[in-house]
Design a protein around this motif. Sequence first.
Motif, PDB file in Angstrom:
ATOM      1  N   GLU A   1      63.152  11.375-102.242  1.00 53.41           N
ATOM      2  CA  GLU A   1      61.776  10.877-102.229  1.00 53.41           C
ATOM      3  C   GLU A   1      61.174  10.971-100.831  1.00 53.41           C
ATOM      4  N   LYS A   2      61.948  10.595 -99.819  1.00 57.75           N
ATOM      5  CA  LYS A   2      61.490  10.699 -98.437  1.00 57.75           C
ATOM      6  C   LYS A   2      61.765  12.069 -97.834  1.00 57.75           C
ATOM      7  N   GLY A   3      62.621  12.837 -98.491  1.00 60.51           N
ATOM      8  CA  GLY A   3      62.962  14.148 -97.961  1.00 60.51           C
ATOM      9  C   GLY A   3      63.825  14.071 -96.723  1.00 60.51           C
ATOM     10  N   LYS A   4      64.724  13.080 -96.660  1.00 66.73           N
ATOM     11  CA  LYS A   4      65.534  12.880 -95.460  1.00 66.73           C
ATOM     12  C   LYS A   4      66.968  12.538 -95.836  1.00 66.73           C
ATOM     13  N   ILE A   5      67.848  12.784 -94.872  1.00 63.74           N
ATOM     14  CA  ILE A   5      69.235  12.324 -94.930  1.00 63.74           C
ATOM     15  C   ILE A   5      69.400  11.348 -93.770  1.00 63.74           C
TER      16      ILE A   5
END
Length: 694
Positions: free
Chosen positions: A82-86
């Motif tokens: 959803e945030k496009g992050k790890i």
Amino acid sequence: MESSHTKDPVYSFNGDDDDDDDVDGIPTLIDDVLKPTTSIASKPSFAREEAKSEKGIVSNTEDAKAVFTIDGEGFDVILSEEKGKILWSPMSASGRKKSGRKLSGMLRGRRPSLAEKSTEDGVAMKYLFGVQVRRKPTTNNEKGLCQGIVLSMLERKHENFLREKTIFMEHPSEELCTTWEERIMAYIKSAHQRPQTVKLFFQPYAGAKTGRTMFQRTIYPLFQSAGISVDASEIVHSEYVKQAIAHLNFEDYDCIVCMGGDGTVSQVVDALMNRSQKEKGVDIKTGASAAAAPVPLGIIPTGRTNHVAFSLMGGIDPVTAALHIIYGHYQPVDVCSIITPEKTCRWGFNSQYGFAGQVLTYLKRYKSLGSKRVDASIIKALTKAKLRAYECEIEYIPAENQRKGEQIPCTTGCPICMEASKYGNVTDFSTDTVQELDPLNQSFTSNTSSVIDLPQDSPWKIVKGKYMNVGLFAIPGRTKMAPQGHSKYTHLSDGTVDLILVKETERKEFVRHLRRHSNSKNQNDFPFIEVVKAKEVRFRPRYPTGWNYNDHDFSEIKYQMEREGSQMQNQESMEVINDLERANSISTLDISDEDDDDDSDTEDKEPKPQMLGPQYRRTFTEIEVERRRKIARKKEEKQKAREESKMLSVWNIDNQPFKTLELDIKVHHGLLAICACGVSPHTEYEDVRATCLS
């Protein structure tokens, strides 16, 4: 919920990302100040279109959480699509207190860089280009023992150089690592328009002849980590690229890649553009508008000069070129069509006639000198016996905006190229406005003149004279000896070529002009140099008026017969015109076929046999005279060849020799997309010392 990642432009100067703020601190390719706000919408999409919403990527999957070991310490890692992050955070309190310690395990075998601070808390998946499960080979398991996953991304090594950055997260679970790998790779493919399959032509003998080793050890592993399918072909002969592209299905590939020097790039561009015209049914020889290439072109430089890659990337690093291809950074470039009198067409970027052509002819002679052969060729071409001016006649159509007072180099996000791409070519002068003489047309009477002049508003300009070098540049032409380019202020995609005319001058002044190629001074700031921005150029060499040479093939009888035949033809045309004036109608003309029947009857008659007398036998004196005439004729032909070599040069088209002299060159705006992002505006140039000019 909606993601903060916006849709990538299809065909832009800055590649994938259009975000205004770099919240993660990952070094990007484009400076935020010069980042263009709009993409070039007139160009087609070269990558596969993925299913996206209008505002971004919508993900219904929940965040994945797991514990990974990074650099010997445990971290809580969260995969949030959803945030496009790890995101990750240390598990122990002691790990949080070690603020001065960097995650040195992220860069295996490399020195720490300025980008390490950006990966202390996590990484945005939009910056990743690949993810793989690392396995340790074992005898019991064919796949190997799972060790964890490796995230691949890029970082800036220099203003124009990139390198791969890997982050290794250890975890023993095969199922967990495989699931994370699939989810991350699916996000990367859906979030970006990047090539998935490429066709690669590589020349193993270009430059230092290390192309095969570099492809196996460096280039192919990068494509493999990005999940790109590579169909590689080795160039085995000069016609291989032309034959392969002629039968290639462009729908199966997202990009065509060539790995080699300037010769390899020239072959691929020529074959790709000719195939594009054939598919669209465009005959470029008649002056029609050219069709754009259906797929972009990637260039991995491994040659000696690599002026095309140097002009578009600011360097000749193969890893940087491969990363541009992986990330799908596309730069539109102007291409020139070059048409010969035989109506054969080839394509190129830069063309030079005169001194540059002579240097190219001496390169083969000094091939055994290796890297020193360029210096030896320049020294040879600058000798008093070889340096000369050439008689030329040049016709050109000047561009509307000459920009004589502006000296702005082309860099990333160039406003001039973006403005030209916004409006495109306004006028296309492809044919001459010359009316053809028709003897049956009543408007041409006996009282009118047979000489037809060009109209006063013709766009063509003509210059004649002696020139030491004539250059047409669609790209700057940067090399190691000219880091800012042979034409420093030429733009990549403005729809014009820089026509640089170096007039006849003294040798020391010409050497001063050459020395400025290696420093920051303007090499064209001389009174004997004229620079014109043109759209189309016609080049014709000129011969001196006094040519002292005996033409042994000339026949006086044949010449008189041809002259009388042309006079009779003109007389018949005038009789037709006089008949039209008297009768004002074509009905009174004698159009019977009686004469034709008589001619057919005479043709059917058998020829009379000719009686032959005894064969004449030549004397020894006549044989000796004929032998001496042949020897004298050979000497005259050699003398003629030597004189012609002094009066004529060869064309240097993208550092490849071209012996046809009469050429029609036309620039086509933004027909080809090349995987690059331009030269950084913050590039610092150092003066290069040219030993051959000192």
